[in-house]
Design an enzyme around this catalytic site. Sequence first.
Site: not given
Length: 334
Positions: A66, A135
Site C-alpha cells: 500500500e 477489515h
Amino acid sequence: MIEGQETKVMSVRDAIIQAMSEEMRRDENVFLIGEDVGIYGGDFGTSVGMLEEFGKERVRDTPISENAISGCAVGAALTGMRPIVDVTFMDFVVYMMDNIVNQAAKTRYMYGGKGQVPVVFRCAAGAGICSAAQHSQSLESWFCHIPGLKVVAPGTPADVKGILKAAVRDNNPVIFLEYKSDYNVKGEVPVSPDFVLPIGKADLKRVGKDVTVITYGRMLRRVLEAADMAREKGIEVEVVDLVTLIPLDKDAILESVKKTGRVLLVNDAHKTGGFIGEVAAMIAESDAFDYLDNRILRLAAEDVPIPYNKGLEEAMYPSVERILKYIERLAEKR
C-alpha cells in the site's frame, strides 16, 4: 426517477465501474491502480472488464504494498496524471498515511497552489459482510481532521457515480468512501457521461417538519426505512444526506435544524471521535442552537473492535429499530 435524466437501474458496483470508465474515456491521464484491479477485476468486482478496454498501462495491477501504491499515485498526480487508487479495505490506509496526510494533503499549500494533487483514494469501508476487526472499519474522521483533503461518502448508486466522477476531475486529493455491504444495492443512475454531482453539497433525501436526521454512507438506507416507519406513527422526518463530509455543507444542515428544532445524527463509524460529533458541535455553536426543542442525539457504532460473528457484528451498529426509537424520543413533547 431522477428528473431530467435518462436513467438505468444498476448496482453501486456497476455505478463505480461506469464512472471510472467514462472518466478514462474522457481523459487519457486518468488511470486505475491497486492490488488485483486488472485480471481479477478488483477484490469486490469494481473494475471488471476495465483491463480489456483500457489495457494494463491504465489498469495497473500492483504488488501487495500500500505504501508503494500510494506513493506512485501521489507522484503521478504531481506530474499531471489523475490516478484512482483502489485501496480495497479502508483499514489498509494505515500503510498509506504518510503519502496521503503528509504529502498529498500538504503539497498545494506548501507550493502556493502550484502543486496540484488530483488523486482519488477509493476506500471500501464499513461492516456488514463479516470481515472482522481488521477489515470492517470506517476511518473517515481521521481524514476529516487533515486540511487539504476532501472526504466524500455517497449513499446511493446515482450519488456514487456523480460524486466519483467529480472526485476524479477535482485537483485536490479526495478520500472516496464506498461501502462493502452496499455494492449490490441497486437504484436509478443517469447514464449520461456528463452526469456529475458537486462535491460539498448535502442532499435532502426526505422532507419533514418534526425531526431532522443527518447521516451519510451506508446508514442512509436504514435512516430512510426508519423515517418511513416514523411516518406511520405520525412523525414527519427530514433526512439530510451529507454526501460530502469535507467540505461540509453547513448551510443545508442548519436550515433543516432550524426548521424542525430536533436533530439526530447517525453514522456507522465508532461513536467516540466520529465525524457526527463534529457536526453536533457545529450545530451547538451556531445560532441554530436557539431553535432546538430537544437535545442533540448521536447514534453510532459501539466503541469495540468489530466482531466476526454476524449477530454480534450487527448488534454493535445502529439498527432501523434503534434509529426509530431515537426519532420517537426526539419527537416527544417536552
